[in-house]
Design a protein around this motif. Structure first.
Motif, PDB file in Angstrom:
ATOM      1  N   ALA A 266       0.830  -1.206   0.000  1.00  0.00           N
ATOM      2  CA  ALA A 266       0.000   0.000   0.000  1.00  0.00           C
ATOM      3  C   ALA A 266       0.865   1.256   0.000  1.00  0.00           C
ATOM      4  CB  ALA A 266      -0.929  -0.005   1.210  1.00  0.00           C
ATOM      5  N   THR A 267       1.976   1.195   0.717  1.00  0.00           N
ATOM      6  CA  THR A 267       2.866   2.349   0.828  1.00  0.00           C
ATOM      7  C   THR A 267       3.520   2.683  -0.505  1.00  0.00           C
ATOM      8  OG1 THR A 267       3.313   1.932   3.159  1.00  0.00           O
ATOM      9  CG2 THR A 267       4.945   3.206   1.939  1.00  0.00           C
ATOM     10  N   PHE A 268       4.156   1.692  -1.121  1.00  0.00           N
ATOM     11  CA  PHE A 268       4.892   1.966  -2.352  1.00  0.00           C
ATOM     12  C   PHE A 268       3.961   2.166  -3.544  1.00  0.00           C
ATOM     13  CE2 PHE A 268       8.227   0.284   0.337  1.00  0.00           C
ATOM     14  CZ  PHE A 268       9.281   1.117   0.010  1.00  0.00           C
ATOM     15  N   SER A 269       2.730   1.711  -3.437  1.00  0.00           N
ATOM     16  CA  SER A 269       1.756   1.958  -4.506  1.00  0.00           C
ATOM     17  C   SER A 269       1.328   3.417  -4.553  1.00  0.00           C
ATOM     18  CB  SER A 269       0.522   1.070  -4.323  1.00  0.00           C
ATOM     19  OG  SER A 269       0.849  -0.294  -4.452  1.00  0.00           O
ATOM     20  N   LEU A 272       2.956   5.019  -7.469  1.00  0.00           N
ATOM     21  CA  LEU A 272       2.232   4.728  -8.703  1.00  0.00           C
ATOM     22  C   LEU A 272       0.969   5.575  -8.789  1.00  0.00           C
ATOM     23  CD1 LEU A 272       1.751   3.086 -11.274  1.00  0.00           C
ATOM     24  CD2 LEU A 272       0.719   1.288  -9.844  1.00  0.00           C
ATOM     25  N   GLY A 273       0.267   5.727  -7.668  1.00  0.00           N
ATOM     26  CA  GLY A 273      -0.936   6.547  -7.654  1.00  0.00           C
ATOM     27  C   GLY A 273      -0.645   7.997  -7.994  1.00  0.00           C
ATOM     28  N   GLY A 274       0.419   8.551  -7.405  1.00  0.00           N
ATOM     29  CA  GLY A 274       0.796   9.924  -7.712  1.00  0.00           C
ATOM     30  C   GLY A 274       1.179  10.095  -9.168  1.00  0.00           C
ATOM     31  N   TYR A 275       1.915   9.110  -9.696  1.00  0.00           N
ATOM     32  CA  TYR A 275       2.328   9.162 -11.107  1.00  0.00           C
ATOM     33  C   TYR A 275       1.114   9.075 -12.033  1.00  0.00           C
ATOM     34  CZ  TYR A 275       4.475   7.784 -15.530  1.00  0.00           C
ATOM     35  OH  TYR A 275       4.839   7.723 -16.844  1.00  0.00           O
ATOM     36  N   LEU A 276       0.196   8.162 -11.720  1.00  0.00           N
ATOM     37  CA  LEU A 276      -1.021   8.046 -12.533  1.00  0.00           C
ATOM     38  C   LEU A 276      -1.842   9.332 -12.461  1.00  0.00           C
ATOM     39  CD1 LEU A 276      -2.180   4.397 -11.676  1.00  0.00           C
ATOM     40  CD2 LEU A 276      -1.175   5.207 -13.819  1.00  0.00           C
ATOM     41  N   VAL A 312      -5.436 -11.751  -2.140  1.00  0.00           N
ATOM     42  CA  VAL A 312      -6.551 -10.810  -2.275  1.00  0.00           C
ATOM     43  C   VAL A 312      -6.306  -9.557  -1.428  1.00  0.00           C
ATOM     44  CG1 VAL A 312      -9.010 -10.475  -1.848  1.00  0.00           C
ATOM     45  CG2 VAL A 312      -8.210 -12.607  -2.855  1.00  0.00           C
ATOM     46  N   PHE A 313      -5.827  -9.741  -0.206  1.00  0.00           N
ATOM     47  CA  PHE A 313      -5.529  -8.581   0.646  1.00  0.00           C
ATOM     48  C   PHE A 313      -4.402  -7.737   0.037  1.00  0.00           C
ATOM     49  CE2 PHE A 313      -7.775 -10.497   4.370  1.00  0.00           C
ATOM     50  CZ  PHE A 313      -8.482  -9.365   4.741  1.00  0.00           C
ATOM     51  N   TYR A 314      -3.436  -8.394  -0.590  1.00  0.00           N
ATOM     52  CA  TYR A 314      -2.341  -7.635  -1.188  1.00  0.00           C
ATOM     53  C   TYR A 314      -2.807  -6.865  -2.413  1.00  0.00           C
ATOM     54  CZ  TYR A 314       0.672 -10.396   1.902  1.00  0.00           C
ATOM     55  OH  TYR A 314       1.263 -10.965   3.003  1.00  0.00           O
ATOM     56  N   CYS A 315      -3.767  -7.411  -3.153  1.00  0.00           N
ATOM     57  CA  CYS A 315      -4.370  -6.660  -4.264  1.00  0.00           C
ATOM     58  C   CYS A 315      -5.119  -5.438  -3.721  1.00  0.00           C
ATOM     59  CB  CYS A 315      -5.326  -7.547  -5.056  1.00  0.00           C
ATOM     60  SG  CYS A 315      -4.522  -8.825  -6.045  1.00  0.00           S
ATOM     61  N   MET A 316      -5.797  -5.632  -2.590  1.00  0.00           N
ATOM     62  CA  MET A 316      -6.468  -4.511  -1.942  1.00  0.00           C
ATOM     63  C   MET A 316      -5.458  -3.435  -1.567  1.00  0.00           C
ATOM     64  SD  MET A 316      -8.377  -4.318   1.773  1.00  0.00           S
ATOM     65  CE  MET A 316      -9.814  -5.312   1.378  1.00  0.00           C
ATOM     66  N   ALA A 317      -4.309  -3.851  -1.038  1.00  0.00           N
ATOM     67  CA  ALA A 317      -3.286  -2.892  -0.619  1.00  0.00           C
ATOM     68  C   ALA A 317      -2.825  -2.024  -1.785  1.00  0.00           C
ATOM     69  CB  ALA A 317      -2.097  -3.635  -0.018  1.00  0.00           C
ATOM     70  N   VAL A 318      -2.630  -2.633  -2.943  1.00  0.00           N
ATOM     71  CA  VAL A 318      -2.196  -1.883  -4.125  1.00  0.00           C
ATOM     72  C   VAL A 318      -3.260  -0.856  -4.524  1.00  0.00           C
ATOM     73  CG1 VAL A 318      -1.620  -2.044  -6.576  1.00  0.00           C
ATOM     74  CG2 VAL A 318      -0.709  -3.730  -4.971  1.00  0.00           C
ATOM     75  N   CYS A 319      -4.511  -1.273  -4.519  1.00  0.00           N
ATOM     76  CA  CYS A 319      -5.611  -0.361  -4.862  1.00  0.00           C
ATOM     77  C   CYS A 319      -5.678   0.813  -3.884  1.00  0.00           C
ATOM     78  CB  CYS A 319      -6.944  -1.098  -4.862  1.00  0.00           C
ATOM     79  SG  CYS A 319      -7.166  -2.261  -6.221  1.00  0.00           S
ATOM     80  N   LEU A 320      -5.536   0.525  -2.604  1.00  0.00           N
ATOM     81  CA  LEU A 320      -5.610   1.576  -1.596  1.00  0.00           C
ATOM     82  C   LEU A 320      -4.435   2.539  -1.719  1.00  0.00           C
ATOM     83  CD1 LEU A 320      -6.747  -0.477   1.539  1.00  0.00           C
ATOM     84  CD2 LEU A 320      -8.152   0.950   0.034  1.00  0.00           C
ATOM     85  N   GLY A 321      -3.245   2.005  -1.979  1.00  0.00           N
ATOM     86  CA  GLY A 321      -2.072   2.861  -2.146  1.00  0.00           C
ATOM     87  C   GLY A 321      -2.224   3.799  -3.333  1.00  0.00           C
ATOM     88  N   GLY A 323      -5.048   4.806  -4.647  1.00  0.00           N
ATOM     89  CA  GLY A 323      -6.075   5.778  -4.288  1.00  0.00           C
ATOM     90  C   GLY A 323      -5.542   6.879  -3.394  1.00  0.00           C
ATOM     91  N   ASN A 324      -4.726   6.526  -2.400  1.00  0.00           N
ATOM     92  CA  ASN A 324      -4.142   7.526  -1.517  1.00  0.00           C
ATOM     93  C   ASN A 324      -3.290   8.527  -2.282  1.00  0.00           C
ATOM     94  OD1 ASN A 324      -5.278   6.400   0.798  1.00  0.00           O
ATOM     95  ND2 ASN A 324      -3.526   5.080   1.193  1.00  0.00           N
ATOM     96  N   GLY A 325      -2.483   8.006  -3.214  1.00  0.00           N
ATOM     97  CA  GLY A 325      -1.626   8.881  -4.001  1.00  0.00           C
ATOM     98  C   GLY A 325      -2.416   9.811  -4.904  1.00  0.00           C
ATOM     99  N   VAL A 326      -3.460   9.301  -5.518  1.00  0.00           N
ATOM    100  CA  VAL A 326      -4.275  10.096  -6.432  1.00  0.00           C
ATOM    101  C   VAL A 326      -5.006  11.216  -5.694  1.00  0.00           C
ATOM    102  CG1 VAL A 326      -6.295  10.058  -7.947  1.00  0.00           C
ATOM    103  CG2 VAL A 326      -4.578   8.276  -8.140  1.00  0.00           C
TER     104      VAL A 326
END
Length: 408
Positions: A266-269, A272-276, A312-321, A323-326
């Motif tokens: 979630a942290t490192f994603s 990616l969120g900021g870049y997107l 599944v939880f790790y996929c959730m973490a990526v989505c949340l990370g 979202g936080n960045g965006v």
């Protein structure tokens, strides 16, 4: 290009400050480690103080409460006095209740300590405006995403605290994690810097700074989405170790290790969120991740193996990370001159999500003896957020699409 705070340079010429970005990220990581400390110690605290799931949920959420509420005034203070002074003072003050928590011998005393050292969670509202003011709009998303790596401090707590608890006792973990706060406060005071401001800018009064909350409905839309993305991140970071231990009968250390991966992803994603957010419109990215989260939460209601559940939880973490960045890319883009005040409000909403959701999930668990209704509840939060993500959300009363100049 690095720019010293003493360099006579116009704001328009600023290209970034790597030193400030690194120091802010480290300070945020140290702060977030302390803010997240109750979660990895939950299994020990539950036994020592004989806690119900509801009482444990309240304890886990206590630091989140003050850290959320304080983000609003802390963001306003950062706009006025600068991140260097506010960040240093915040870490120095929060050192004391965290250190004292190491000597707690009752649930109530520990709860009060957690409530007060939770103010360090407001650190996020300090770094956002300080970092964003050093970078041009087209690079703010990436810079803020990198700053968001400070969330890894939660992983440092989740992974390290159980080892300290097993070696020297759970109470020593509070003392161990409080010392870096004091050291980082001194380092930040002497080596960080605020972006220079034009001399022609008229200082704003408190009344002027509060007017921004009436200036645009987007503030409340961003707050709602951060309530979801960051709230879910905090909630599941706190709740996951206990959930894995009880559902799959694994040790606290192993559960903490699995949960630390969730935090890392979630942290490192966030980067990616900021870049997107720099290359796509944030509203489209938020819509997509919300739909993914709903699908993930539906799947979690089905029985599955530990391995599949972790995936599944790790996929959730990526989505949340992401979202936080965006969300904070949108905050810096639409409110460039009030990033602290708006970021504080949005951050507070996210923190409140992290406060209420663990309590709600714990209460549901107590009354139903399963987690299915809890997953259904958080999926309804996603649906509520999606209902606000319409095209007209970014339209002004005049019928024009709102531009990033709205905060100017």
């Amino acid at each position: 290009m690095n720019v010293s705070a003493n360099t006579p340079v116009e704001v328009e010429e600023l290209k970034g400050n790597t030193r400030v970005l690194i120091l802010a990220t480290l300070a945020f990581a140290v702060s977030f480690a302390g803010w997240s400390l109750f979660a990895p110690l939950a299994s020990y605290l539950k036994v020592v103080f004989d806690l119900s799931s509801t009482a444990l949920g309240l304890l886990l959420a206590a630091p989140v409460l003050l850290g959320s509420i304080v983000r609003v005034p802390i963001g306003i203070l950062t706009d006025k006095y600068g991140g260097r002074k506010v960040f240093s003072a915040l870490m120095a003050v929060c050192f004391f209740p965290m250190f004292i928590a190491g000597f707690a011998h009752s649930y109530l005393f520990l709860l009060i300590c957690g409530l007060f050292f939770g103010a360090v969670g407001a650190s996020f509202a300090v770094g956002i405006p300080q970092v964003s003011q050093w970078y041009p709009k087209e690079k703010q998303g990436l810079a803020l995403g990198i700053y968001g790596i400070g969330n890894v401090g939660s992983a440092a707590a989740v992974f390290g605290a159980p080892f300290i608890a097993e070696s020297v006792g759970w109470n020593k973990a509070f003392i161990f994690y409080s010392i870096p706060l004091l050291l980082m406060a001194a380092i930040y005071w002497f080596f960080s810097a605020d972006a220079p401001k034009p001399k022609t800018v008229k200082p704003k009064t408190l009344s002027d700074r509060l007017k921004v909350y009436k200036s645009s409905h987007l503030i409340w839309v961003f707050s709602l989405f951060y309530f979801m993305t960051f709230g879910f991140f905090v909630c599941f970071s706190l709740w996951l170790p206990s959930y894995l231990k009880e559902s799959y009968n694994i040790t606290p250390v192993k559960a903490g290790s699995y949960a630390s991966v969730f935090v890392f992803l979630a942290t490192f994603s966030r980067i990616l969120g900021g870049y997107l957010g720099d290359i796509f419109h944030g509203k489209h990215v938020l819509t997509i991740i919300s739909l993914f989260l709903i699908g993930i939460l539906i799947y979690l209601n089905l029985s599955s193996s530990l391995a599949l559940t972790l995936v599944v939880f790790y996929c959730m973490a990526v989505c949340l990370g992401i979202g936080n960045g965006v969300v904070f890319k949108l905050v810096a883009e639409y409110f460039p001159k009030e990033t602290g005040a708006v970021g504080g409000m949005v951050g507070a909403a996210g923190g409140l999500g992290g406060f209420f959701l663990p309590i709600i999930l714990g209460t549901i668990r107590d009354y139903t003896n399963n987690n299915s209704l809890g997953f259904i509840f958080v999926s309804l939060v996603c649906l509520m957020c999606l209902s606000f993500m319409e095209e007209k959300t970014f339209i002004t009363k005049k019928g024009d699409e709102m531009t990033p100049a709205v905060g100017q």
